[in-house]
Design an enzyme around this catalytic site. Structure first.
Site, PDB file in Angstrom:
ATOM      1  CB  CYS A 222     -12.516   2.292  23.998  1.00  0.00           C
ATOM      2  SG  CYS A 222     -12.724   2.511  22.219  1.00  0.00           S
TER       3      CYS A 222
ATOM      4  CB  CYS B  47      -5.319  -1.096   3.955  1.00  0.00           C
ATOM      5  SG  CYS B  47      -5.014   0.688   3.816  1.00  0.00           S
TER       6      CYS B  47
ATOM      7  NE  ARG C 225      -5.993   7.549  17.552  1.00  0.00           N
ATOM      8  CZ  ARG C 225      -6.474   7.199  16.369  1.00  0.00           C
ATOM      9  NH1 ARG C 225      -7.001   6.018  16.194  1.00  0.00           N
ATOM     10  NH2 ARG C 225      -6.417   8.023  15.345  1.00  0.00           N
TER      11      ARG C 225
ATOM     12  CB  CYS D 200      -0.904  -0.037   1.232  1.00  0.00           C
ATOM     13  SG  CYS D 200      -1.843   1.467   1.523  1.00  0.00           S
ATOM     14  CG  HIS D 201      -0.189   4.707  -2.377  1.00  0.00           C
ATOM     15  ND1 HIS D 201      -1.260   4.026  -2.918  1.00  0.00           N
ATOM     16  CD2 HIS D 201       0.493   5.202  -3.428  1.00  0.00           C
ATOM     17  CE1 HIS D 201      -1.222   4.115  -4.227  1.00  0.00           C
ATOM     18  NE2 HIS D 201      -0.175   4.814  -4.568  1.00  0.00           N
ATOM     19  CB  THR D 202       0.246   3.781   4.342  1.00  0.00           C
ATOM     20  OG1 THR D 202      -0.992   4.296   3.875  1.00  0.00           O
ATOM     21  CG2 THR D 202       0.564   4.396   5.687  1.00  0.00           C
TER      22      THR D 202
ATOM     23  CB  CYS E 109     -10.677   1.233  18.535  1.00  0.00           C
ATOM     24  SG  CYS E 109     -10.193   0.333  20.017  1.00  0.00           S
TER      25      CYS E 109
ATOM     26  CB  CYS F 131     -11.047  -2.597  22.285  1.00  0.00           C
ATOM     27  SG  CYS F 131     -11.995  -1.199  22.957  1.00  0.00           S
TER      28      CYS F 131
ATOM     29  NE  ARG G  83      -3.123  -2.251  -2.028  1.00  0.00           N
ATOM     30  CZ  ARG G  83      -3.267  -0.921  -2.006  1.00  0.00           C
ATOM     31  NH1 ARG G  83      -2.946  -0.182  -3.044  1.00  0.00           N
ATOM     32  NH2 ARG G  83      -3.706  -0.326  -0.905  1.00  0.00           N
TER      33      ARG G  83
ATOM     34  CB  CYS H 150     -15.371   0.224  20.680  1.00  0.00           C
ATOM     35  SG  CYS H 150     -13.847  -0.072  19.760  1.00  0.00           S
TER      36      CYS H 150
ATOM     37  CG  HIS I 245      -0.820  -1.192   6.343  1.00  0.00           C
ATOM     38  ND1 HIS I 245       0.189  -0.743   5.543  1.00  0.00           N
ATOM     39  CD2 HIS I 245      -1.954  -0.663   5.834  1.00  0.00           C
ATOM     40  CE1 HIS I 245      -0.307   0.037   4.599  1.00  0.00           C
ATOM     41  NE2 HIS I 245      -1.617   0.096   4.742  1.00  0.00           N
ATOM     42  CD  GLU I 246      -3.862  -3.431   1.214  1.00  0.00           C
ATOM     43  OE1 GLU I 246      -4.119  -2.220   1.172  1.00  0.00           O
ATOM     44  OE2 GLU I 246      -3.614  -4.108   0.203  1.00  0.00           O
TER      45      GLU I 246
HETATM   46  N1  LIG Z   1      -8.443   7.377   4.846  1.00  0.00           N
HETATM   47  C1  LIG Z   1      -7.821   6.207   4.940  1.00  0.00           C
HETATM   48  O1  LIG Z   1      -8.008   5.445   5.895  1.00  0.00           O
HETATM   49  C2  LIG Z   1      -6.908   5.800   3.826  1.00  0.00           C
HETATM   50  C3  LIG Z   1      -6.497   4.460   3.687  1.00  0.00           C
HETATM   51  C4  LIG Z   1      -5.709   4.119   2.571  1.00  0.00           C
HETATM   52  C5  LIG Z   1      -5.317   5.083   1.675  1.00  0.00           C
HETATM   53  N2  LIG Z   1      -5.715   6.389   1.846  1.00  0.00           N
HETATM   54  C6  LIG Z   1      -5.350   7.459   0.900  1.00  0.00           C
HETATM   55  O2  LIG Z   1      -6.286   7.456  -0.155  1.00  0.00           O
HETATM   56  C7  LIG Z   1      -5.690   8.050  -1.306  1.00  0.00           C
HETATM   57  C8  LIG Z   1      -5.901   7.163  -2.512  1.00  0.00           C
HETATM   58  O3  LIG Z   1      -5.229   5.925  -2.336  1.00  0.00           O
HETATM   59  P1  LIG Z   1      -5.090   4.907  -3.557  1.00  0.00           P
HETATM   60  O4  LIG Z   1      -4.372   3.717  -3.059  1.00  0.00           O
HETATM   61  O5  LIG Z   1      -6.401   4.731  -4.210  1.00  0.00           O
HETATM   62  O6  LIG Z   1      -4.126   5.774  -4.500  1.00  0.00           O
HETATM   63  P2  LIG Z   1      -3.798   5.674  -6.064  1.00  0.00           P
HETATM   64  O7  LIG Z   1      -2.583   6.504  -6.288  1.00  0.00           O
HETATM   65  O8  LIG Z   1      -3.794   4.264  -6.518  1.00  0.00           O
HETATM   66  O9  LIG Z   1      -5.044   6.374  -6.764  1.00  0.00           O
HETATM   67  C9  LIG Z   1      -5.175   7.754  -6.873  1.00  0.00           C
HETATM   68  C10 LIG Z   1      -5.876   8.042  -8.193  1.00  0.00           C
HETATM   69  O10 LIG Z   1      -6.179   9.447  -8.252  1.00  0.00           O
HETATM   70  C11 LIG Z   1      -6.052   9.834  -9.588  1.00  0.00           C
HETATM   71  N3  LIG Z   1      -5.917  11.290  -9.674  1.00  0.00           N
HETATM   72  C12 LIG Z   1      -4.808  12.062  -9.465  1.00  0.00           C
HETATM   73  N4  LIG Z   1      -5.084  13.355  -9.674  1.00  0.00           N
HETATM   74  C13 LIG Z   1      -6.385  13.433 -10.027  1.00  0.00           C
HETATM   75  C14 LIG Z   1      -7.247  14.493 -10.390  1.00  0.00           C
HETATM   76  N5  LIG Z   1      -6.810  15.761 -10.440  1.00  0.00           N
HETATM   77  N6  LIG Z   1      -8.542  14.214 -10.684  1.00  0.00           N
HETATM   78  C15 LIG Z   1      -8.992  12.923 -10.660  1.00  0.00           C
HETATM   79  N7  LIG Z   1      -8.203  11.876 -10.325  1.00  0.00           N
HETATM   80  C16 LIG Z   1      -6.914  12.120 -10.032  1.00  0.00           C
HETATM   81  C17 LIG Z   1      -4.845   9.066 -10.107  1.00  0.00           C
HETATM   82  O11 LIG Z   1      -4.849   8.975 -11.532  1.00  0.00           O
HETATM   83  C18 LIG Z   1      -5.044   7.700  -9.426  1.00  0.00           C
HETATM   84  O12 LIG Z   1      -5.755   6.797 -10.259  1.00  0.00           O
HETATM   85  C19 LIG Z   1      -4.228   8.270  -0.944  1.00  0.00           C
HETATM   86  O13 LIG Z   1      -4.075   9.615  -0.535  1.00  0.00           O
HETATM   87  C20 LIG Z   1      -4.018   7.348   0.229  1.00  0.00           C
HETATM   88  O14 LIG Z   1      -2.967   7.777   1.065  1.00  0.00           O
HETATM   89  C21 LIG Z   1      -6.499   6.741   2.900  1.00  0.00           C
HETATM   90 ZN   LIG Z   2      -2.897   1.067   3.465  1.00  0.00          ZN
HETATM   91 ZN   LIG Z   3     -12.175   0.423  21.248  1.00  0.00          ZN
END
Ligand SMILES: NC(=O)c1ccc[n+]([C@@H]2O[C@H](COP(=O)([O-])OP(=O)(O)OC[C@H]3O[C@@H](n4cnc5c(N)ncnc54)[C@H](O)[C@@H]3O)[C@@H](O)[C@H]2O)c1
Ligand SMILES: [Zn+2]
Ligand SMILES: [Zn+2]
Length: 368
Positions: free
Chosen positions: A95, A169, A110, A40-42, A106, A92, A362, A98, A62-63
């Site tokens: 809390c 994730c 943390r 994942c990106h993270t 949760c 949990c 992925r 939860c 984490h996935e």
């Molecule tokens: N909130 C959470 O719990 C959580 C969990 C996982 C990931 N994320 C975040 O979610 C986001 C997306 O993750 P992902 O894995 O899908 O990323 P990804 O890079 O695979 O997908 C992002 C997409 O956005 C598109 N994009 C870029 N600029 C754009 C624009 N101007 N208009 C339209 N589309 C555009 C890209 O072409 C790409 O397909 C990331 O910021 C990631 O960190 C958040």
């Molecule tokens: Zn992730």
């Molecule tokens: Zn909890």
């Protein structure tokens, strides 16, 4: 026991796949043998050193999904042989958060989790006696991990684990944003910005909630094709005119629900401005860069638009991840279509490169 794991030794350097020691589970902890783990990106973000809260050395990942191999003496809800999905966002069930239906955040473990420790403030990972910290409470770029049982969702043993891991994730984040955070209503109009793992998940979630129109916006045609496969009824190439187009194609009003899944604050602003006057709800899923802010003209809020954020799709993981896995088994979610590359743990750095090039949605690490 000895395990193999991908260690972030130093920020900005490739991960080092090496042998480590993993101690036995204590208390309510569980030993999991990993079967699969998405990249994942993270993980890449932390490895780069840009994340101010990152630390090293640590085992990333984490996935994960795997099988319970041993349980600590106080474990209540899991047994050897259970199939589990790892949860960086635990549940949990005790809390204040939860017990509230309003949030999935949760608070039980943390603080220690953010520091890289298991709930008792120590690590089970070590190398030649030196502790190695856990990442996101999961550390699943490894053949085995030890995690608290409140951070493991027990899923159907019928689900292939390489598919189940995606619910740990990205996929849950997007699906949950539509189903649990926004609670998209039947027949409504939805616009999803971004068609990566998270945005495509939001498309799936909107379809499962029976939205009437599901528009997906991205910059890449091949990603828009995937969005159509997963249930988008319309796809648009994104860019500067997207808000105007969203208004024009909804009788000047905007969408009932918008979702941002790019991490770009300019796109977040578009998601707010494309939401409908009166009740439009804009849900932010993307993680913005450090110090970046979201600009909103207050009048948009006075006239009824609402903005919210979603972490892990608002999902209470132990209760709701198994439900999504069941919907996958029922044929309602094409999880396999998200797996673009299958790699070995030793190729984890190639997984990062593929993600950097936006090659596929992925890469999933399989453990033999
Ligand atoms: N909130 C959470 O719990 C959580 C969990 C996982 C990931 N994320 C975040 O979610 C986001 C997306 O993750 P992902 O894995 O899908 O990323 P990804 O890079 O695979 O997908 C992002 C997409 O956005 C598109 N994009 C870029 N600029 C754009 C624009 N101007 N208009 C339209 N589309 C555009 C890209 O072409 C790409 O397909 C990331 O910021 C990631 O960190 C958040
Ligand atoms: Zn992730
Ligand atoms: Zn909890």
């Amino acid at each position: 026991m000895k395990i193999r794991a991908a260690v972030l030794e130093q920020f900005g350097q490739p991960l080092n796949v090496t042998e480590l020691d993993l101690a036995e589970p204590r208390g309510r902890e569980v030993l999991v043998r990993l079967a699969a783990c998405g990249v994942c990106h993270t993980d890449m973000y932390t490895a780069s050193g840009v994340d101010p809260s990152g630390y090293a050395p640590t085992v990333l990942g984490h996935e994960g999904a795997g099988v319970v191999e041993a349980v600590g003496p106080d474990v209540r809800d899991l047994a050897v042989g259970d199939h589990v999905v790892t949860l960086f966002s635990p549940q949990c069930r005790e809390c204040e958060h939860c017990r509230s239906p309003k949030t999935n955040l949760c608070t039980a473990i943390r603080e220690q989790q953010n520091l890289g420790f298991l709930p008792d403030g120590t690590t089970r990972l070590s190398r030649e006696g030196e502790p190695i910290r856990h990442f996101m409470g999961t550390s699943t770029f490894a053949t085995h991990t030890v995690m608290p049982e409140i951070a493991l969702a027990k899923v159907s043993p019928e689900a292939p684990l390489e598919a189940a891991c995606l619910f740990a994730c990205g996929l849950s984040t997007g699906i949950g944003a539509a189903m649990h955070t926004a609670k998209v209503e039947e027949g409504s109009t939805v616009v999803v910005f971004g068609a990566g793992m998270v945005g495509l998940g939001a498309v799936v979630g909107a379809r499962l909630r029976k939205a009437g129109r599901i528009v997906c916006v991205d910059l890449a045609e091949e990603r828009l094709a995937m969005a159509r496969h997963h249930g988008a009824t319309e796809t648009w190439l994104g860019g500067e005119g997207t808000v105007e187009r969203a208004l024009a194609e909804t009788g000047g009003m905007g969408a009932d629900y918008t979702f941002e899944a790019t991490g770009n604050v300019a796109v977040m602003r578009q998601a707010v401005e494309a939401a409908r006057m009166g009740w439009g709800l804009a849900t932010m899923c993307g993680v913005a860069g450090k110090g970046e802010t979201l600009d909103i003209v207050p009048r948009l809020l006075i006239t009824g638009r609402r903005v919210c954020g979603s972490s892990f799709g608002g999902m209470k993981g132990r209760d709701q991840v198994p439900q999504l896995v069941d919907r996958y088994l029922a044929g309602e979610i094409d999880v396999d279509a998200f797996i673009s590359h299958r790699i070995a743990l030793d190729q984890v750095n190639e997984g990062f490169e593929l993600m950097h090039r936006q090659d596929g949605i992925r890469s999933v690490i399989g453990f033999a």
